[in-house]
Structure formats: C-alpha cells, structure tokens
Motif scaffolding. Structure first.
Motif, PDB file in Angstrom:
ATOM      1  N   THR A  49       0.825  -1.210   0.000  1.00 48.56           N
ATOM      2  CA  THR A  49       0.000   0.000   0.000  1.00 48.56           C
ATOM      3  C   THR A  49       0.856   1.256   0.000  1.00 48.56           C
ATOM      4  OG1 THR A  49      -1.792  -1.116   1.166  1.00 48.56           O
ATOM      5  CG2 THR A  49      -1.762   1.286   1.266  1.00 48.56           C
ATOM      6  N   ASP A  50       0.520   2.182  -0.868  1.00 52.62           N
ATOM      7  CA  ASP A  50       1.125   3.508  -0.893  1.00 52.62           C
ATOM      8  C   ASP A  50       0.235   4.478  -0.118  1.00 52.62           C
ATOM      9  OD1 ASP A  50       2.309   5.919  -1.393  1.00 52.62           O
ATOM     10  OD2 ASP A  50       2.266   5.773  -3.569  1.00 52.62           O
ATOM     11  N   SER A  51      -1.021   4.642  -0.573  1.00 53.73           N
ATOM     12  CA  SER A  51      -1.977   5.533   0.093  1.00 53.73           C
ATOM     13  C   SER A  51      -3.361   5.223  -0.454  1.00 53.73           C
ATOM     14  CB  SER A  51      -1.609   7.001  -0.144  1.00 53.73           C
ATOM     15  OG  SER A  51      -1.571   7.273  -1.537  1.00 53.73           O
ATOM     16  N   TRP A  52      -4.339   6.031  -0.083  1.00 42.85           N
ATOM     17  CA  TRP A  52      -5.684   5.832  -0.614  1.00 42.85           C
ATOM     18  C   TRP A  52      -6.455   7.140  -0.579  1.00 42.85           C
ATOM     19  CZ3 TRP A  52      -4.206   3.150   3.905  1.00 42.85           C
ATOM     20  CH2 TRP A  52      -4.694   3.666   5.095  1.00 42.85           C
ATOM     21  N   LEU A  53      -7.504   7.175  -1.377  1.00 42.05           N
ATOM     22  CA  LEU A  53      -8.479   8.254  -1.364  1.00 42.05           C
ATOM     23  C   LEU A  53      -9.809   7.667  -0.929  1.00 42.05           C
ATOM     24  CD1 LEU A  53      -7.457  10.020  -4.646  1.00 42.05           C
ATOM     25  CD2 LEU A  53      -7.946  11.289  -2.563  1.00 42.05           C
ATOM     26  N   SER A  54     -10.440   8.291   0.045  1.00 37.26           N
ATOM     27  CA  SER A  54     -11.734   7.823   0.528  1.00 37.26           C
ATOM     28  C   SER A  54     -12.340   8.935   1.377  1.00 37.26           C
ATOM     29  CB  SER A  54     -11.576   6.549   1.364  1.00 37.26           C
ATOM     30  OG  SER A  54     -10.930   6.850   2.594  1.00 37.26           O
ATOM     31  N   TYR A  55     -13.456   8.652   2.022  1.00 41.76           N
ATOM     32  CA  TYR A  55     -14.066   9.680   2.866  1.00 41.76           C
ATOM     33  C   TYR A  55     -13.193  10.003   4.077  1.00 41.76           C
ATOM     34  CZ  TYR A  55     -15.595   6.272   6.398  1.00 41.76           C
ATOM     35  OH  TYR A  55     -15.632   5.322   7.383  1.00 41.76           O
ATOM     36  N   THR A  56     -12.219   9.128   4.408  1.00 45.94           N
ATOM     37  CA  THR A  56     -11.288   9.412   5.503  1.00 45.94           C
ATOM     38  C   THR A  56     -10.005  10.052   5.017  1.00 45.94           C
ATOM     39  OG1 THR A  56     -10.253   7.220   5.369  1.00 45.94           O
ATOM     40  CG2 THR A  56     -12.189   7.444   6.799  1.00 45.94           C
ATOM     41  N   SER A  57      -9.868  10.194   3.714  1.00 47.52           N
ATOM     42  CA  SER A  57      -8.667  10.800   3.128  1.00 47.52           C
ATOM     43  C   SER A  57      -9.088  11.502   1.843  1.00 47.52           C
ATOM     44  CB  SER A  57      -7.622   9.710   2.843  1.00 47.52           C
ATOM     45  OG  SER A  57      -6.460  10.264   2.281  1.00 47.52           O
TER      46      SER A  57
END
Length: 723
Positions: free
Chosen positions: A519-527
């Motif tokens: 995992t590098d990162s993510w986009l979501s409602y928490t990010s």
C-alpha cells in the motif's frame, strides 16, 4: 413493449431499427437529434441521419425521444449526479478540517449540541450524529449553477448509432445470437433472452443451444407456446422448473418452486421419463442437485402418473431410495488406486470432464508412459470438446508455465473472488507444450476461413469472453482480464446508488499500490485529498439516489497501481439496492465541466455482485509511462457493515496481484491462429475501410463497411468463440 424491444436492440447492437413514420422534410429535426445525442456522447451514422431526414419532423422527434431515453440510461445520465461538495473538484477541504467544520456547525445547533458534547467522554465521535455530515446541503440545481459548462475536447467519447433493419428482423437476429451463444450469458443478457424467447420461440431457431441456462429460458417460452421443450438431461428438466418459478436457472441459488398446473407437471414428468428411458446412466446426474430434485418432486407428484416410471426413479434417487453410481465416483476410485491410465480411459467417454481434470492427471501420473496416455486421450477427445472449454484449458496451461509465488485466484459465477497460495506441483514442461500445441491446432481447425479480415488494433488485448459472467452489463465494458489504454490526463471515478427501503451507504474509494503491491496511500471519505487527488465527499444515505466521485491527475500519481473500489458501509447489497453502477471518465487536464459529464464517460457498469466490496478494474502505470486498465469485475465477501479501504487493503492487494499477473487468452490469440492459416489480415488505421466484404473485429463498428461484411464488436464478441 415496442419501446422496450427497440431499446433492447440499441443496447445490444448500437443499431436503431428502421425508423417508422410518415414521409416529410425532417432534415432540421434530424440534425437537432444528432446534436442532442452528441451531448451524451453518441451520434447518428451518416446513413441513419439520411434516413431520418426523409421522415416528417414529428416522426423524427418521436424517434429521438425514445432513443435519447435509452442512450442516456446506457451511459448513466438518466439520473441526477449531485456531489456533496458543491463545487467539486475545486475547494475540497482537508479531511480533519472538514470534520472539525461539521463539529463546529453541530455545536452551533441547539438540537445537536448536547449529543455532540457527550460523545467525547466515550472516546468516539459519531460523524453520522453531525447534522451537516453525509447528506446533501444543496440541491442538484444549486450545484449546477456553480459549475462550468463542459469544454468539448477531441478526446470526448463518441459512440455511433447505425441504421438497423426492421425491428422484427433485428429481434430475430438478436434472439438467435443470444440463444445460440457458445458461452454462458451474463444476468442481464439472460433476462433479455427471456423477453426475446417469449416473442421468437416459434420462429427461426439456432442450430444448437449448447449453454444449458439458455436452453432453460428457451424451453420456458416453448412450453408456454405449446411447443415441445428441448431436453436431453435430467438437469435440463430441473432448470426448466426453476425458470417456470422465476428462479435461478444456473442452479447457484435455491429456487422456491411454485405450484404448477397439471399440464406443466405432465410435460416435466414426461420429459424426465424420456431422458432416463433413453439412457438410465443419466440418473447419476441427480446427485449433484439432490435437494432441489426432492423439492421439485413434492410439486410434481410423480406417484399420480404410473405411466412414467422412469420419472419416479429420478426422485427415488434424490431421496436415496434407489442407487445410481455417479461417473465422478468411478473416476475417484481409479485415482485412489493410482490407475491413471484407467482414469484417462474412463474420462475419454466424457470429454468435457477429461479436459477439466487434465492438470490433475498430469500431476499425479507416476511416469512418462502414464503422462503420454493422458495427453493422447486429450488429443483424441479434443474435437468433441466445446471451444470454450478448449480455450479455457489452453489459458490454464499458459499460466502453469512458470513457477511463482503468486497467489491462485478463484472466481465463482457471481463474481465473488478469493485468492490463496498455490501449492500445486508443476506440470512437466514437455507434456504441457505438447498438449497446448495440439489444442492450438484444434482451435485453428475450427476457425472459419473468412477471406479478408480487418482488425482494430485496440481490440487485440481484449480477453476472450469465455463466460458472459466475466463481464458486467453496461457501456464500454470489457471482459475480465482485458487490457485497454487510458488516454487522458484526468481520471474520474463515479458511483451512483439508490436504496430500495433501508438506509444505504456506499463508499467510493481508491487504493494506490506500489510495484510490489504494497500500500502507498488511498483516497476515501477518511482521506479526501491524498496524492493530489480529490474525493467529492461522503454521502451516507440515498432515498432519492446519491453519487460520489474521485479525481486523480495521472501525471501526479507516483504509485504503480490505482484500484478503485466500492465498499458497502451500511444497508442494502448491490443486488438489493434499487439501482447501483460504477464508471470512470477521462478528461484533458484543463477540461472543466460538471462532476458528471456523459460525453467523457468511458465505462459504466452495473454493480450486481453478491459481495460487499466491488472491484471493477485496476489501472497500472507501465514502464513506457502510459497508464493501462486491466478489467476485474470482482467482488470480495467483505463484512456485513463498515467495509472500508483501510481494512481490506491486504486482501485487495493479493487479489489484484493474482489477476494482474495472470495471462489471459485474448483476441490476439485467435487472430494469430487465423493468420497462420494464410488468411489476409489487415490492421485498421481508423480511416478508410475496404470496398469488399470483410470480417471486421473491433471495439465498435466503423462507418462505410460493405453491407455483406460480418462484424464482431464488444456487443457480440462471444460469436468469435468457436463451438
């Protein structure tokens, strides 16, 4: 019904049946129709535009209204796509900043202040308790008012609608294509076949209906029309009974059988009796579905019909009152005795089962003599095996060529997927190569000699649709394992859902992985703002429908993989919601516009899997600097509620790796086999087409093809699979 049938033709073939109406001067109306279509990414072919121009203005407008309704639904523009942040993708706040803003607003509200103040004492703050979190704070019209109009681009999608034949002819062709398909259909296609069969059951029929689920749907229509159903196994009768009860003809899900009329009961019992009377060995097939057969027997009352004793035997076997040794048990006995030659000889009488057991037989064979026996049996049986199964075996052995620690992936008929370590010993290379060479020759023999073939290079990396269940219903959707170019600077994902009755919260997320799948990162409602991307905001209920979006500027992404996903946080599953679909858009870097612009939609697919996490596709940054998509159409089981990208990243990573590193058989494989036979093969340059008839294979039908040409596009790619 006429409207739905015309819509069905448009969806499946991108052809508009010959428009009907009085003659007149419809040129201006036809051009207005064309302009309206271009607003949603479609246009009329020159031939169709000319035909419409000969009709009256009223006739053109009548056709336009029906057609626009259909194409807007195809692309997902039939609903209102609002965004939580009114001017998305501009001014999306930092996540913590946004949450604190919601808290401050809640503290300023007398109704919610006390509840919010008491929560920190328990160490947790429930975002759903904040009045401004999760629900739209503006109307759809207010959102449109602050958004710019879309600036058109040469890269916008344009799907051409062609002139078809009369509606009856189009429907007959579509029925013959679906009913006679050599590969299983997806759920939507199977539903469409049911509609068509009800209309076409007594008309022209395909030479064969090899897929059993298709046969069940056709048999239901034939029985309703007073024709004899087509039955040659006891399972055919069971599937027909499921169809008559509006159940699952794939037999994956249990069917609640309805009370059946006496004529229908007689027809089913007579069918069972005839099948078993012709070959009593088919009683062994009952064991695979004993419980459904027992429940069906309670509805058919076979004891009331002594003239059909063989039908009664079916239910006696299901109840365990009569013995019928299965074919599989005989094979297992031979394998338990390490009699590989005997097992291969027995399986030779069931070619499909032989092919599905080839890997096992070659792995457990004790010596080269036994492996030679297995390969010889397979080569001898190959002409009797369906093309779909032969191609599946070729693909399987292509993926057994190298020893690797990559996980092994399993996918069921409903798209549910899971991965595990692969502990199988290798298949000896020499035997594998002999077998695949023989199967290549068999497929080459079956392919037609079409004369001249014209191929769009963009279709070469499309995976062969060995099952319609490996492709979701929608627009621009490719089969699982296909690879396609991503030609754009801005990648925007979208999801839309509308709940049926329970509060339902779907969360659109994107997981970004390194080259080693970590995992590098993510986009979501928490990010909301990671890696320069933007999330449109969390919507937590959808009584009137809701949408979420994610923007990514591709040249700012340093990860190797982008994995969009839809997580069910709460409420109804994908198959329970009134409507749910996913898609992605591509835009030029400076191209403005509203959150949802149909002209920029490259793909829109229905979400109808049984898992709680949907994985439509994965995007990979290649060594040449370009981005390419590999299509997944997979669902993870997930948990009953609160599925989040943070919690499933390990299982998603393992599954993505298993699919990305798997070699798929693509259109290129069959095209290469045709070329080996000396067929004239040309790559289409996207401009001029030959004046002579050709076999055209591409993503979409080009204009100007000779009328006698045979055309294979995404809509009928299954026709490329030999029988």
């Amino acid at each position: 019904m006429a409207l739905s049938l015309e819509s069905l033709v448009i969806r499946h073939s991108h052809r508009l049946p010959v428009p009907q109406g009085s003659a007149g001067e419809g040129t201006a109306a036809a051009r207005q129709f064309d302009a309206a279509l271009m607003g949603v990414g479609f246009k009329l072919s020159a031939e169709l535009l000319e035909r419409l121009s000969l009709l009256s203005e009223a006739a053109v407008l009548h056709t336009a209204r029906r057609t626009l309704r259909t194409v807007r639904e195809m692309v997902g523009d039939h609903v209102r796509h609002n965004s939580y942040f009114i001017d998305f993708p501009a001014n999306v706040p930092d996540t913590e900043e946004f949450w604190m803003r919601c808290v401050a607003q809640a503290l300023g509200d007398e109704k919610s202040r006390e509840n919010v103040l008491t929560q920190p004492a328990h160490g947790v703050l429930n975002l759903l308790s904040l009045p401004t979190y999760g629900t739209y704070q503006h109307t759809y019209e207010e959102m449109l008012a602050v958004q710019d109009e879309l600036i058109s681009s040469a890269g916008d999608r344009v799907t051409v609608l062609h002139l078809g034949r009369d509606l009856d002819d189009e429907l007959t062709d579509l029925y013959l294509g679906l009913a006679g398909s050599t590969t299983p259909l997806g759920e939507e296609d199977l539903r469409d076949l049911k509609v068509l069969a009800g209309r076409c059951a007594l008309g022209p029929q395909p030479e064969a209906i090899p897929v059993r689920e298709n046969r069940a749907v056709v048999n239901q229509a034939r029985l309703g029309a007073g024709a004899e159903p087509l039955l040659d196994t006891v399972t055919d009768v069971l599937r027909l009974a499921c169809a008559l009860s509006d159940g699952d003809v794939t037999l994956e899900e249990p069917t609640r059988f309805r009370a059946l009329s006496r004529p229908v009961r007689r027809a089913l019992l007579a069918g069972l009796d005839a099948v078993v009377a012709a070959n009593s060995a088919k009683l062994a097939d009952v064991h695979a579905h004993r419980e459904p057969f027992k429940r069906l027997g309670e509805r058919l009352h076979p004891h009331e019909y002594p003239r059909w004793p063989h039908a009664a035997d079916v239910f006696a076997v299901a109840r365990g009152e009569k013995e019928a040794r299965t074919f599989d048990s005989r094979v297992e006995s031979l394998l338990d005795a390490f009699d590989i030659a005997g097992a291969a000889k027995l399986l030779r009488s069931a070619p499909g089962k032989l092919f599905r057991n080839l890997d096992l037989l070659l792995r457990v064979a004790a010596d080269q003599e036994e492996r030679d026996t297995v390969v010889a049996a397979a080569v001898e049986a190959a002409p009797e095996v369906s093309g779909r199964v032969v191609l599946s075996v070729v693909e399987h052995f292509h993926n057994r060529e190298r020893e690797t620690d990559r996980p092994r992936v399993f996918v069921n008929r409903r798209g549910r997927a899971w991965a595990c370590a692969d502990h199988r010993p290798p298949v000896p290379a020499a035997d594998r190569d002999r077998l695949t060479a023989a199967l290549d020759a068999e497929m080459r023999r079956r392919l037609p000699a079409p004369g001249r073939v014209l191929v769009d290079p963009e279709v070469l990396d499309v995976a062969l649709p060995l099952s319609g269940r490996a492709t979701a219903a929608g627009l621009g959707v490719l089969p699982r394992g296909s690879v396609s170019e991503v030609d754009g600077e801005l990648l925007r994902f979208f999801v839309y859902w509308k709940e049926t009755e329970d509060r339902t919260d779907y969360d659109l997320s994107a997981l970004l992985l390194h080259r080693d799948y970590s995992t590098d990162s993510w986009l979501s409602y928490t990010s909301l703002t990671a890696v320069g991307g933007r999330h449109s905001g969390d919507v937590t209920e959808a009584p009137d429908g809701a949408s979420e979006f994610i923007d990514l500027t591709l040249d700012r992404v340093r990860s190797t993989f982008i994995v969009p996903q839809v997580n069910i946080y709460a409420g109804e599953g994908f198959e329970e919601a009134e409507e749910s679909f996913f898609g992605f858009m591509l835009r030029d870097g400076e191209q403005k516009g509203r959150p949802f612009e149909p002209r920029t939609v490259r793909m829109k697919s229905e979400l109808r899997g049984v898992g709680r996490v949907a994985l439509p596709l994965v995007f990979r940054h290649e060594d040449d600097g370009r981005w390419r998509a590999k299509w997944l159409h997979l669902y993870l089981k997930g948990i009953s509620s609160a599925n989040r990208v943070e919690e499933n990243q390990v299982s998603v990573s393992k599954l993505v790796r298993a699919v990305v590193e798997r070699e798929q058989l693509t259109v290129r494989y069959l095209v290469d086999l045709m070329s080996d036979e000396g067929t004239a093969m040309d790559l289409w340059d996207g401009e001029r087409v030959p004046n002579e008839p050709v076999l055209y294979i591409g993503l979409e039908r080009p204009e100007g093809l000779h009328p006698d040409s045979r055309v294979i596009t995404l809509e009928n790619l299954r026709d490329l699979i030999p029988g």
